[in-house]
Design an enzyme around this catalytic site. Structure first.
Site, PDB file in Angstrom:
ATOM      1  N   ASP A  25      36.154  52.476  40.247  1.00  0.00           N
ATOM      2  CA  ASP A  25      34.897  53.067  40.714  1.00  0.00           C
ATOM      3  C   ASP A  25      33.763  52.745  39.740  1.00  0.00           C
ATOM      4  OD1 ASP A  25      33.251  54.508  42.367  1.00  0.00           O
ATOM      5  OD2 ASP A  25      33.841  56.461  41.573  1.00  0.00           O
ATOM      6  N   GLY A  26      32.565  52.641  40.304  1.00  0.00           N
ATOM      7  CA  GLY A  26      31.376  52.507  39.459  1.00  0.00           C
ATOM      8  C   GLY A  26      30.667  51.167  39.552  1.00  0.00           C
ATOM      9  N   ARG A  29      26.893  51.812  40.555  1.00  0.00           N
ATOM     10  CA  ARG A  29      26.079  52.364  39.453  1.00  0.00           C
ATOM     11  C   ARG A  29      25.852  51.326  38.364  1.00  0.00           C
ATOM     12  NH1 ARG A  29      29.745  57.191  38.547  1.00  0.00           N
ATOM     13  NH2 ARG A  29      30.941  56.095  40.146  1.00  0.00           N
ATOM     14  N   TRP A  30      26.858  50.511  38.113  1.00  0.00           N
ATOM     15  CA  TRP A  30      26.712  49.438  37.119  1.00  0.00           C
ATOM     16  C   TRP A  30      25.553  48.528  37.518  1.00  0.00           C
ATOM     17  CZ3 TRP A  30      26.661  44.166  36.998  1.00  0.00           C
ATOM     18  CH2 TRP A  30      26.877  43.542  35.752  1.00  0.00           C
ATOM     19  N   ARG A  38      23.993  46.278  44.787  1.00  0.00           N
ATOM     20  CA  ARG A  38      25.338  46.850  44.699  1.00  0.00           C
ATOM     21  C   ARG A  38      26.398  45.755  44.808  1.00  0.00           C
ATOM     22  NH1 ARG A  38      26.382  51.982  45.399  1.00  0.00           N
ATOM     23  NH2 ARG A  38      28.357  51.481  46.399  1.00  0.00           N
ATOM     24  N   HIS A  42      29.852  44.678  42.681  1.00  0.00           N
ATOM     25  CA  HIS A  42      31.209  44.380  43.157  1.00  0.00           C
ATOM     26  C   HIS A  42      31.675  43.018  42.613  1.00  0.00           C
ATOM     27  CE1 HIS A  42      31.145  47.910  45.538  1.00  0.00           C
ATOM     28  NE2 HIS A  42      30.304  47.470  46.450  1.00  0.00           N
ATOM     29  N   TRP A  74      34.894  51.811  55.209  1.00  0.00           N
ATOM     30  CA  TRP A  74      34.336  51.178  56.417  1.00  0.00           C
ATOM     31  C   TRP A  74      33.012  51.829  56.803  1.00  0.00           C
ATOM     32  CZ3 TRP A  74      36.087  46.656  57.712  1.00  0.00           C
ATOM     33  CH2 TRP A  74      37.438  46.330  57.588  1.00  0.00           C
ATOM     34  N   LEU A 136      54.523  40.294  37.209  1.00  0.00           N
ATOM     35  CA  LEU A 136      53.766  41.463  37.678  1.00  0.00           C
ATOM     36  C   LEU A 136      53.655  41.485  39.203  1.00  0.00           C
ATOM     37  CD1 LEU A 136      51.712  43.856  37.011  1.00  0.00           C
ATOM     38  CD2 LEU A 136      49.929  42.116  37.197  1.00  0.00           C
ATOM     39  N   SER A 201      40.536  60.819  45.837  1.00  0.00           N
ATOM     40  CA  SER A 201      39.970  60.145  47.012  1.00  0.00           C
ATOM     41  C   SER A 201      41.004  59.509  47.952  1.00  0.00           C
ATOM     42  CB  SER A 201      38.957  59.084  46.548  1.00  0.00           C
ATOM     43  OG  SER A 201      37.966  59.668  45.757  1.00  0.00           O
ATOM     44  N   GLU A 212      50.713  60.613  35.640  1.00  0.00           N
ATOM     45  CA  GLU A 212      49.741  61.067  34.651  1.00  0.00           C
ATOM     46  C   GLU A 212      48.376  60.532  35.088  1.00  0.00           C
ATOM     47  OE1 GLU A 212      50.281  63.069  32.136  1.00  0.00           O
ATOM     48  OE2 GLU A 212      52.417  63.174  32.603  1.00  0.00           O
TER      49      GLU A 212
END
Ligand code: FPP
Length: 258
Positions: A25-26, A29-30, A38, A42, A74, A136, A201, A212
């Site tokens: 998230d963010g 704002r970044w 915006r 992304h 969406w 991974l 969310s 955790e």
């Protein structure tokens, strides 16, 4: 990587989380802080995706699950959704050769059918190309929400009961888990949310029963290797009791190391 040595020296490499899930998230704002669009936030967020995937892989973490686009996303303005879709397809196309080189396997979680066809093709190609990788496991959640997933699971179970293949009394927690998109994946040990909000969310609600949680004000595009290492170090300071007492946990730990 320059700082991998420094990071591994600081961490207990025998007690890394097996599965890390991240709510990224963010980005918006970044971008706003820099008077940028915006969508540029992304795009910068993709650099963090690449960086953190690389570090997780180098550290030997087994599962990394990223919340890239929620069912609720969406509802965002059409241009932002289009730009995000384009960015996701482009990133997978561009990064797949490196993912293969680093032995990272892509898995897709969510209502992938809802994505534009060209993006589905890019994702499917990335999934196929990395299907033999054994390092991974990178789980990318797209058009995903936990309530969607749990509703789907309830439907599947109801349909099996209706067909007489299952009795209601035979339904266990394992039955439910096996109907989720995370089937076969261990539950997250650590859930990280960047961007300063303290909520989950609609993300992995079933799977995070004993995870955790780590909340950081750092905006996703600024979430660098040091920030990830701090989250891992914080996790290593926690005592995970799974409903038991501290003494029981200590006893269990000493038994398993004997
Ligand atoms: C939340 O920030 C971020 C998203 C909704 C999108 C995250 C997606 C990416 C970084 C691309 C991922 C790509 C791949 C291939 C995994 P926000 O827009 O809600 O930020 P804000 O809260 O500051 O407005």
């Amino acid at each position: 990587m320059d700082d991998i040595k420094e990071i591994t020296e600081r961490l207990d490499m025998d007690r890394l989380p097996v599965h890390v899930a991240i709510i990224m998230d963010g980005n918006g704002r970044w971008a706003r802080k820099r008077a940028m669009l915006r969508t540029e936030g992304h795009a910068e967020g993709v650099n963090s995706v690449n960086r953190i995937t690389r570090l997780a892989s180098d550290l030997g973490i087994r599962f990394l699950t990223l919340y890239a686009f929620s069912t609720e996303n969406w509802k965002r303005p059409r241009e932002e959704v289009d730009a995000l879709m384009h960015l996701i397809g482009w990133t997978i196309r561009k990064e797949t050769p490196d993912l293969v080189k680093n032995n990272v396997r892509i898995h897709l979680l969510g209502e992938i059918d809802r994505l534009p066809e060209s993006v589905r093709k890019d994702l499917e190609e990335g999934r196929r190309a990395t299907s033999g990788c054994t390092g991974l496991n990178l789980n990318i959640c797209l058009s995903y929400s936990s309530r969607w997933e749990l509703t789907n699971a309830a439907r599947k179970i109801a349909s099996l009961v209706e067909k007489g293949e299952f009795k209601p009394e035979d339904i266990t927690e394992d039955t439910v888990a096996s109907m989720l998109s995370t089937k076969g994946i261990p539950d997250p040990d650590l859930l990280i949310r960047t961007g300063g909000e303290h909520r989950i969310s609609n993300f992995l609600l079933w799977q995070c029963a004993y995870s955790e949680f780590y909340f950081t004000p750092v905006l996703w595009p600024d979430f660098d290797n040091k920030a990830f290492a701090e989250a891992l170090a914080d996790y290593q300071n926690r005592e995970r009791r799974f409903g038991m007492t501290s003494d029981q946990v200590a006893e269990k730990t000493s038994e398993s190391t004997e």
